[in-house]
Design a protein around this motif. Structure first.
Motif, short mmCIF file in Angstrom:
data_model
loop_
_atom_site.label_atom_id
_atom_site.label_comp_id
_atom_site.label_asym_id
_atom_site.label_seq_id
_atom_site.Cartn_x
_atom_site.Cartn_y
_atom_site.Cartn_z
N UNK A 65 0.82 -1.21 0.00
CA UNK A 65 0.00 0.00 0.00
C UNK A 65 0.86 1.27 0.00
N UNK A 66 2.17 1.10 0.13
CA UNK A 66 3.09 2.24 0.13
C UNK A 66 3.56 2.61 -1.28
N UNK A 67 3.25 1.79 -2.28
CA UNK A 67 3.73 2.03 -3.64
C UNK A 67 2.57 2.01 -4.65
N UNK A 68 1.62 2.94 -4.49
CA UNK A 68 0.52 2.99 -5.46
C UNK A 68 1.05 3.25 -6.86
N UNK A 69 0.42 2.64 -7.84
CA UNK A 69 0.87 2.78 -9.22
C UNK A 69 1.95 1.80 -9.59
N UNK A 70 2.44 1.04 -8.61
CA UNK A 70 3.47 0.03 -8.85
C UNK A 70 3.05 -1.33 -8.29
N UNK A 71 2.50 -1.33 -7.08
CA UNK A 71 1.99 -2.54 -6.45
C UNK A 71 0.50 -2.35 -6.18
N UNK A 72 -0.29 -3.37 -6.55
CA UNK A 72 -1.75 -3.27 -6.45
C UNK A 72 -2.28 -4.46 -5.65
N UNK A 73 -3.11 -4.16 -4.65
CA UNK A 73 -3.77 -5.20 -3.86
C UNK A 73 -5.26 -5.13 -4.08
N UNK A 74 -5.78 -6.16 -4.72
CA UNK A 74 -7.21 -6.24 -5.00
C UNK A 74 -7.88 -7.18 -4.02
N UNK A 75 -8.98 -6.75 -3.46
CA UNK A 75 -9.82 -7.60 -2.63
C UNK A 75 -10.84 -8.26 -3.54
N UNK A 76 -10.95 -9.57 -3.47
CA UNK A 76 -11.97 -10.30 -4.22
C UNK A 76 -13.19 -10.41 -3.31
N UNK A 77 -14.35 -10.02 -3.84
CA UNK A 77 -15.57 -10.06 -3.05
C UNK A 77 -16.62 -10.92 -3.74
N UNK A 78 -17.37 -11.63 -2.92
CA UNK A 78 -18.52 -12.40 -3.38
C UNK A 78 -19.72 -11.91 -2.59
N UNK A 79 -20.68 -11.34 -3.29
CA UNK A 79 -21.82 -10.70 -2.63
C UNK A 79 -21.36 -9.73 -1.55
N UNK A 80 -20.35 -8.94 -1.87
CA UNK A 80 -19.78 -7.89 -1.02
C UNK A 80 -19.05 -8.43 0.21
N UNK A 81 -18.86 -9.74 0.29
CA UNK A 81 -18.10 -10.34 1.39
C UNK A 81 -16.67 -10.61 0.93
N UNK A 82 -15.67 -10.44 1.80
CA UNK A 82 -14.30 -10.79 1.43
C UNK A 82 -14.21 -12.28 1.08
N UNK A 83 -13.68 -12.56 -0.11
CA UNK A 83 -13.55 -13.95 -0.55
C UNK A 83 -12.10 -14.31 -0.85
N UNK A 84 -11.23 -13.31 -1.02
CA UNK A 84 -9.84 -13.58 -1.33
C UNK A 84 -9.14 -12.31 -1.76
N UNK A 85 -7.97 -12.48 -2.36
CA UNK A 85 -7.23 -11.31 -2.82
C UNK A 85 -6.31 -11.67 -3.97
N UNK A 86 -5.92 -10.63 -4.70
CA UNK A 86 -4.94 -10.74 -5.78
C UNK A 86 -3.98 -9.57 -5.61
#
Length: 186
Positions: A65-86
């Motif tokens: 989260x310290x390097x926007x535009x270079x490192x990206x953390x996506x939250x995967x959601x299923x019906x708005x619930x946390x389901x995973x990440x990429x």
């Protein structure tokens, strides 16, 4: 089920950080008793004994989260619930000639086998156009992961990808590469 991905900022980093120990535990099952995939003496999946608590591990993850535009953390959601990440890396955090690297990809157990992982991967791929690369463990213990990525990348690219097993900057891996610049947006 409504599947979505959300680029997270520092205020939502804790959600992905909460899932990280589960992800690292899952990875250890694919590698067995291999150095670098075992817990340290404090029970934390990290390469060093420096990390004594999950809170310590939280801090080391801040780079995402310290390097926007270079490192990206996506939250995967299923019906708005946390389901995973990429987590997606760009240069200089990937191999030469690669624009986007799937550094980490994880789906919680209750959501597996439902098609969510493939749908979310496609949503992530659609965020950026360029040369992509991702690795998975080539060992027999990871047949499920290998089949998942082979199917997902093949469908997404209509078979226009390369695959090789060999040494990478992260050890011996099954590597997939594709360029989605010529693909029609979904």
């Amino acid at each position: 089920m409504n599947i979505s991905i959300k680029l997270t900022g520092p205020d939502e980093a804790y959600i992905i950080k909460n899932m990280l120990p589960l992800y690292l535990h899952d990875l250890s099952g694919h590698y067995g008793l291999v150095e670098g995939h075992l817990p340290n003496r404090h029970g934390i999946f990290e390469d060093t004994d420096e990390y004594r608590t999950l809170a310590d591990q939280y801090e080391v993850q801040n780079i995402w989260w310290d390097k926007p535009g270079t490192l990206y953390s996506f939250l995967i959601q299923a019906n708005a619930m946390p389901a995973g990440f990429a987590r997606i890396a760009t240069p200089p955090y990937c191999a030469q000639g690669v624009d986007y690297f799937v550094s980490d990809y994880f789906l919680l157990q209750p959501f597996r086998g439902t098609g969510i992982a493939e749908q979310a991967a496609v949503l992530v791929f659609e965020q950026f156009r360029g040369e992509w690369e991702l690795f998975t463990n080539p060992a027999a213990k990871n047949i499920t992961g290998q089949k998942f990525w082979r199917k997902t990348v093949s469908r997404y690219t209509q078979g226009l990808y390369s695959e090789r097993t060999g040494e990478t900057f992260d050890g011996n891996k099954l590597a997939f590469r594709f360029d989605n610049r010529g693909l029609q947006p979904l």
